[in-house]
Design an enzyme around this catalytic site. Structure first.
Site, PDB file in Angstrom:
ATOM      1  N   LYS A  94       0.828  -1.215   0.000  1.00  0.00           N
ATOM      2  CA  LYS A  94       0.000   0.000   0.000  1.00  0.00           C
ATOM      3  C   LYS A  94       0.859   1.260   0.000  1.00  0.00           C
ATOM      4  O   LYS A  94       2.033   1.231   0.324  1.00  0.00           O
ATOM      5  CB  LYS A  94      -0.981  -0.025   1.176  1.00  0.00           C
ATOM      6  N   ARG A 117      -2.811 -10.039   5.389  1.00  0.00           N
ATOM      7  CA  ARG A 117      -3.255 -10.190   3.999  1.00  0.00           C
ATOM      8  C   ARG A 117      -2.112  -9.726   3.101  1.00  0.00           C
ATOM      9  O   ARG A 117      -1.753  -8.546   3.140  1.00  0.00           O
ATOM     10  CB  ARG A 117      -4.523  -9.344   3.784  1.00  0.00           C
TER      11      ARG A 117
HETATM   12  N1  HH2 Z   1      -7.245  -4.088   0.832  1.00  0.00           N
HETATM   13  C1  HH2 Z   1      -7.555  -4.177  -0.476  1.00  0.00           C
HETATM   14  C2  HH2 Z   1      -8.603  -4.993  -0.910  1.00  0.00           C
HETATM   15  N2  HH2 Z   1      -9.317  -5.726  -0.034  1.00  0.00           N
HETATM   16  N3  HH2 Z   1      -9.734  -6.420   2.180  1.00  0.00           N
HETATM   17  C3  HH2 Z   1      -9.450  -6.359   3.493  1.00  0.00           C
HETATM   18  N4  HH2 Z   1     -10.146  -7.079   4.386  1.00  0.00           N
HETATM   19  N5  HH2 Z   1      -8.433  -5.559   3.982  1.00  0.00           N
HETATM   20  C4  HH2 Z   1      -7.683  -4.784   3.148  1.00  0.00           C
HETATM   21  O1  HH2 Z   1      -6.799  -4.056   3.656  1.00  0.00           O
HETATM   22  C5  HH2 Z   1      -7.964  -4.824   1.745  1.00  0.00           C
HETATM   23  C6  HH2 Z   1      -9.016  -5.670   1.285  1.00  0.00           C
HETATM   24  C7  HH2 Z   1      -6.745  -3.409  -1.478  1.00  0.00           C
HETATM   25  O2  HH2 Z   1      -5.625  -4.123  -1.885  1.00  0.00           O
HETATM   26  P1  HH2 Z   1      -5.513  -5.063  -3.186  1.00  0.00           P
HETATM   27  O3  HH2 Z   1      -6.477  -6.199  -3.122  1.00  0.00           O
HETATM   28  O4  HH2 Z   1      -4.104  -5.461  -3.339  1.00  0.00           O
HETATM   29  O5  HH2 Z   1      -5.828  -4.123  -4.419  1.00  0.00           O
HETATM   30  P2  HH2 Z   1      -7.135  -3.841  -5.280  1.00  0.00           P
HETATM   31  O6  HH2 Z   1      -8.228  -3.470  -4.353  1.00  0.00           O
HETATM   32  O7  HH2 Z   1      -6.714  -2.712  -6.174  1.00  0.00           O
HETATM   33  O8  HH2 Z   1      -7.478  -5.080  -6.036  1.00  0.00           O
END
Ligand code: HH2
Length: 277
Positions: free
Chosen positions: A220, A254
């Protein structure tokens, strides 16, 4: 945590991220093809991920485009279906939509990971209660496109803690089992870098709620801003966040790269056993 189907997730655990999207901020486009997505999920399990989190809609802050529900379904369902007989680790479905969550649960997913804490779609709460699935309740203000606007707090730790406690109570009142609830401070969602650091510094207060806590810092912006944007900088920056999260009592980290983070988790757990704090 014991899931409805009897499988047990031992905490602390690593959750491996599988974004079946063209536009996720760090791995967008890489796993849009179902075979590649399936291979990556299996590789993450082999590397020690105890949960595979599958999402078909990017939530990245820079104006993430809303995806039609049909598109979200087309992205995630073939992957979940293909993993049904191949993967032992439980699957969580990263979605705000009850139609998507319901279809994913039908295909064998065991946990709903909802960044809106079951608020975006009114059908989500009854779905979670009726199916007996695990639920991740994440703190956010606003939606994926405009949450940065709401990054204002008097005391971010207390406000996030109180919100999570309230949402968990509401879920229990609606019939979700207390033992299947996971809470998440939502790093980066309606939080600036300082808020994320304050939440990490106060994480034990969120753990004190008594629910397993999930921490999602992987790649992030605040990690980039502080540790640096190079591959190594990000990896070690994330490692520091995850080690400190486990030391503070987090149950799930995660991550995009389970291999190295499993090692981080093992080390942090070994030391935590001797904690005098
Ligand atoms: N962060 C993202 C997406 N889902 N779910 C939970 N529970 N906690 C988080 O911190 C979280 C999440 C964002 O990260 P990422 O999946 O890598 O990216 P994107 O949303 O662009 O697919």
């Amino acid at each position: 945590m014991r899931l409805k189907d009897g499988r047990v997730i031992r905490f602390p655990a690593v959750m491996g991220i599988l974004n079946v999207t063209p536009d996720s901020f760090s791995d967008g486009g890489r796993y849009l093809e179902p075979d590649r997505a399936v291979d990556h999920a299996l590789a993450m399990e082999a590397a020690g991920a105890a949960i595979i989190d599958i999402g078909g809609e990017s939530t990245r802050p820079a104006g993430a485009a809303a995806v039609a529900v049909e598109v979200e379904l087309e992205r995630v369902l073939p992957v979940i279906e293909a993993l049904r007989t191949k993967l032992k680790a439980p699957i969580s479905i990263d979605t705000r939509r009850a139609v998507v969550a319901g279809a994913a649960l039908d295909e064998g997913a065991a946990i709903i990971n909802d960044i809106s804490a079951l608020r975006h779609d009114r059908a989500m709460l009854p779905l979670a209660a009726q199916t007996g699935c695990g639920v991740v309740l994440m703190h956010m203000r606003g939606g994926p496109t405009d949450h940065a606007r709401y990054a204002r707090y008097r005391d971010v730790v207390a406000e996030v803690r109180d919100f999570l406690e309230g949402q968990a109570r509401a879920a229990v009142a609606a019939g979700v089992r207390r033992t299947r609830i996971i809470v998440d401070p939502g790093l980066g969602f309606a939080k600036n870098a300082r808020h994320n650091l304050e939440l990490m510094g106060g994480l034990s207060e969120i753990c004190a709620l008594g629910y397993p806590v999930l921490v999602g810092a992987s790649r992030k912006r605040f990690v980039r801003a502080i540790a640096g944007g190079g591959e190594g900088d990000l990896l070690f920056g994330n490692a520091a966040v995850n080690a400190l999260a486990v030391a503070a009592g987090a149950s799930i980290i995660r991550v995009h790269d389970p291999g190295p983070m499993v090692a981080v988790l093992k080390m942090a757990v070994a030391i935590a056993k001797y904690s005098r704090g």
